[in-house]
Design a protein around this motif. Structure first.
Motif, PDB file in Angstrom:
ATOM      1  N   VAL A  28      -0.365  -0.267  10.631  1.00  0.00           N
ATOM      2  CA  VAL A  28      -0.842   1.039  11.068  1.00  0.00           C
ATOM      3  C   VAL A  28      -2.101   0.884  11.917  1.00  0.00           C
ATOM      4  N   HIS A  29      -2.177   1.615  13.010  1.00  0.00           N
ATOM      5  CA  HIS A  29      -3.421   1.732  13.777  1.00  0.00           C
ATOM      6  C   HIS A  29      -4.486   2.304  12.843  1.00  0.00           C
ATOM      7  N   PRO A  30      -5.693   1.726  12.802  1.00  0.00           N
ATOM      8  CA  PRO A  30      -6.706   2.183  11.840  1.00  0.00           C
ATOM      9  C   PRO A  30      -6.989   3.679  11.867  1.00  0.00           C
ATOM     10  N   GLY A  31      -6.969   4.293  13.052  1.00  0.00           N
ATOM     11  CA  GLY A  31      -7.265   5.711  13.134  1.00  0.00           C
ATOM     12  C   GLY A  31      -6.219   6.589  12.485  1.00  0.00           C
ATOM     13  N   HIS A  32      -5.006   6.075  12.324  1.00  0.00           N
ATOM     14  CA  HIS A  32      -3.927   6.860  11.732  1.00  0.00           C
ATOM     15  C   HIS A  32      -3.873   6.728  10.218  1.00  0.00           C
ATOM     16  N   GLN A  49      -2.229  -2.517  -1.334  1.00  0.00           N
ATOM     17  CA  GLN A  49      -3.124  -3.545  -0.814  1.00  0.00           C
ATOM     18  C   GLN A  49      -3.256  -3.362   0.700  1.00  0.00           C
ATOM     19  N   PHE A  50      -4.456  -3.675   1.233  1.00  0.00           N
ATOM     20  CA  PHE A  50      -4.630  -3.524   2.679  1.00  0.00           C
ATOM     21  C   PHE A  50      -5.450  -4.678   3.235  1.00  0.00           C
ATOM     22  N   THR A  51      -5.099  -5.069   4.449  1.00  0.00           N
ATOM     23  CA  THR A  51      -5.849  -6.074   5.189  1.00  0.00           C
ATOM     24  C   THR A  51      -5.956  -5.623   6.632  1.00  0.00           C
ATOM     25  N   LEU A  52      -7.047  -5.967   7.281  1.00  0.00           N
ATOM     26  CA  LEU A  52      -7.265  -5.638   8.684  1.00  0.00           C
ATOM     27  C   LEU A  52      -6.911  -6.864   9.517  1.00  0.00           C
ATOM     28  N   THR A  53      -5.940  -6.704  10.406  1.00  0.00           N
ATOM     29  CA  THR A  53      -5.403  -7.821  11.165  1.00  0.00           C
ATOM     30  C   THR A  53      -5.676  -7.649  12.644  1.00  0.00           C
ATOM     31  N   ARG A  54      -6.270  -8.653  13.261  1.00  0.00           N
ATOM     32  CA  ARG A  54      -6.552  -8.624  14.695  1.00  0.00           C
ATOM     33  C   ARG A  54      -5.374  -9.203  15.459  1.00  0.00           C
ATOM     34  N   VAL A  55      -4.948  -8.491  16.495  1.00  0.00           N
ATOM     35  CA  VAL A  55      -3.890  -8.986  17.367  1.00  0.00           C
ATOM     36  C   VAL A  55      -4.575  -9.746  18.504  1.00  0.00           C
ATOM     37  N   PRO A  56      -4.501 -11.061  18.546  1.00  0.00           N
ATOM     38  CA  PRO A  56      -5.253 -11.840  19.545  1.00  0.00           C
ATOM     39  C   PRO A  56      -4.718 -11.626  20.951  1.00  0.00           C
ATOM     40  N   ASP A 108     -13.404  -6.127  21.026  1.00  0.00           N
ATOM     41  CA  ASP A 108     -12.981  -6.757  19.787  1.00  0.00           C
ATOM     42  C   ASP A 108     -11.483  -7.006  19.714  1.00  0.00           C
ATOM     43  N   GLY A 109     -10.743  -6.587  20.716  1.00  0.00           N
ATOM     44  CA  GLY A 109      -9.306  -6.774  20.673  1.00  0.00           C
ATOM     45  C   GLY A 109      -8.616  -5.626  19.956  1.00  0.00           C
ATOM     46  N   PHE A 110      -7.357  -5.836  19.626  1.00  0.00           N
ATOM     47  CA  PHE A 110      -6.548  -4.794  19.008  1.00  0.00           C
ATOM     48  C   PHE A 110      -6.369  -5.085  17.530  1.00  0.00           C
ATOM     49  N   PHE A 111      -6.639  -4.099  16.677  1.00  0.00           N
ATOM     50  CA  PHE A 111      -6.562  -4.278  15.238  1.00  0.00           C
ATOM     51  C   PHE A 111      -5.498  -3.367  14.644  1.00  0.00           C
ATOM     52  N   LEU A 112      -4.844  -3.848  13.612  1.00  0.00           N
ATOM     53  CA  LEU A 112      -3.903  -3.061  12.830  1.00  0.00           C
ATOM     54  C   LEU A 112      -4.240  -3.233  11.353  1.00  0.00           C
ATOM     55  N   VAL A 113      -3.951  -2.195  10.579  1.00  0.00           N
ATOM     56  CA  VAL A 113      -4.133  -2.263   9.132  1.00  0.00           C
ATOM     57  C   VAL A 113      -2.768  -2.518   8.502  1.00  0.00           C
ATOM     58  N   LEU A 153      -0.719  -2.249   5.345  1.00  0.00           N
ATOM     59  CA  LEU A 153      -0.661  -1.577   4.050  1.00  0.00           C
ATOM     60  C   LEU A 153       0.573  -2.079   3.305  1.00  0.00           C
ATOM     61  N   THR A 154       0.364  -2.656   2.119  1.00  0.00           N
ATOM     62  CA  THR A 154       1.447  -3.276   1.366  1.00  0.00           C
ATOM     63  C   THR A 154       1.579  -2.623  -0.004  1.00  0.00           C
ATOM     64  N   GLY A 155       2.797  -2.186  -0.330  1.00  0.00           N
ATOM     65  CA  GLY A 155       3.068  -1.505  -1.575  1.00  0.00           C
ATOM     66  C   GLY A 155       3.051  -2.424  -2.786  1.00  0.00           C
ATOM     67  N   PRO A 156       3.158  -1.777  -3.968  1.00  0.00           N
ATOM     68  CA  PRO A 156       3.703  -0.437  -4.180  1.00  0.00           C
ATOM     69  C   PRO A 156       2.656   0.666  -4.083  1.00  0.00           C
ATOM     70  N   GLY A 157       3.123   1.868  -3.704  1.00  0.00           N
ATOM     71  CA  GLY A 157       2.256   3.029  -3.672  1.00  0.00           C
ATOM     72  C   GLY A 157       2.553   3.927  -2.490  1.00  0.00           C
ATOM     73  N   GLN A 158       1.893   5.070  -2.483  1.00  0.00           N
ATOM     74  CA  GLN A 158       2.110   6.063  -1.432  1.00  0.00           C
ATOM     75  C   GLN A 158       1.005   5.980  -0.392  1.00  0.00           C
ATOM     76  N   ILE A 159       1.382   6.182   0.872  1.00  0.00           N
ATOM     77  CA  ILE A 159       0.413   6.225   1.965  1.00  0.00           C
ATOM     78  C   ILE A 159       0.589   7.538   2.724  1.00  0.00           C
ATOM     79  N   TRP A 160      -0.531   8.084   3.200  1.00  0.00           N
ATOM     80  CA  TRP A 160      -0.546   9.308   4.005  1.00  0.00           C
ATOM     81  C   TRP A 160      -1.094   8.944   5.382  1.00  0.00           C
ATOM     82  N   LEU A 161      -0.314   9.149   6.430  1.00  0.00           N
ATOM     83  CA  LEU A 161      -0.718   8.792   7.787  1.00  0.00           C
ATOM     84  C   LEU A 161      -0.907  10.058   8.609  1.00  0.00           C
ATOM     85  N   GLN A 162      -1.992  10.077   9.420  1.00  0.00           N
ATOM     86  CA  GLN A 162      -2.325  11.248  10.226  1.00  0.00           C
ATOM     87  C   GLN A 162      -2.033  10.960  11.696  1.00  0.00           C
TER      88      GLN A 162
END
Length: 252
Positions: free
Chosen positions: A169-173, A182-189, A199-204, A206-215
């Motif tokens: 997921v894009h961090p802003g969403h 579980q979540f990790t911030l991953t840089r796309v080189p 800083d380049g392009f970053f994605l979050v 998000l790894t289950g189990p669990g619910q996520i809400w995206l905006q």
């Protein structure tokens, strides 16, 4: 205490309080209230008896993007009403918090809560330049016991992730997700864009189990898309000044 979410595009959270009952907000985002509702400020985070961590809890709240004090609205002498309107088009989502069931929320997401909700810093990652203005990716953690109301911008999409299932997921969403995710911030080189500057392009991840809400409408993206319509220095023309004033009021 009874709460109702009214409206659609620009929803309003309306809370009916019994005598002596109170609700807390992070920034005093009052829209309207009955005359017998009293406002006060505290560092306790709304926990009964000041159990929200005192000064250290307040400092954690500041690190999570909140304010040093929270505002408390108490009905005195009888039932009262207090309402909080959303700042941008989107949704207000109720979420129940309990021991062992906390949620992570985007920086400006927590709108209000019942006594016992404790917000602290959940995660913070700085970015240079770009549309983030140095603030970076910040998450608040809402924990304790009670109900919180979270403001998410734009349209809302939810997913229930199974164990080991990952969504990039894009961090802003990222609006909100269960503590079990579980979540990790991953840089796309090798990829740089206007959102993150150098800083380049970053994605979050998000790894289950669990619910996520995206905006669908991250505020940095909204601000960037409106920038061409805002006067660079002063009101260069009446139309630009009108648009700038309207948008400035929405984002404050």
């Amino acid at each position: 205490m009874q709460a109702e979410i009214k409206g659609s595009t620009m929803p309003v959270l309306e809370v009916q309080l019994g005598a002596g009952e109170y609700v807390v907000t992070p920034h005093g985002e009052l829209s309207w209230m009955s005359a017998n509702v009293q406002m006060s400020q505290t560092m306790s985070g709304g926990a009964p008896g000041g159990g929200g961590g005192g000064f250290m809890g307040a400092m954690k709240r500041v690190l999570g993007g909140g304010s040093l004090f929270v505002t408390q609205y108490t009905a005195q002498g009888g039932p009262g009403l207090v309402a909080f309107a959303s700042k941008v088009p989107g949704h207000i989502v109720p979420v129940d918090i309990a021991p062992g069931r906390s949620v992570m929320v985007h920086r400006h997401g927590w709108l209000a809560g019942t006594p016992g909700i404790t917000p602290t810093v959940g995660f913070q990652q700085s970015f240079r330049g770009g549309m983030w203005g140095g603030d970076g990716f910040v998450l608040q953690k809402l924990e304790g016991q009670g109900r919180a109301w979270v403001e998410l911008s734009g349209e809302l999409t939810t997913y229930t992730l199974g164990p080991g299932q990952t969504m990039l997921v894009h961090p802003g969403h990222v609006g909100m997700f269960d503590q079990s995710v579980q979540f990790t911030l991953t840089r796309v080189p090798g990829i740089a864009n206007k959102v993150f500057g150098g800083d380049g392009f970053f994605l979050v991840a998000l790894t289950g189990p669990g619910q996520i809400w995206l905006q669908s409408m991250p505020l940095p993206n909204l601000a960037h898309s409106l920038a061409p319509y805002l006067p660079a220095s002063g009101a260069e023309n009446a139309e630009a000044a009108g648009v700038g004033g309207l948008i400035g009021g929405m984002l404050r």
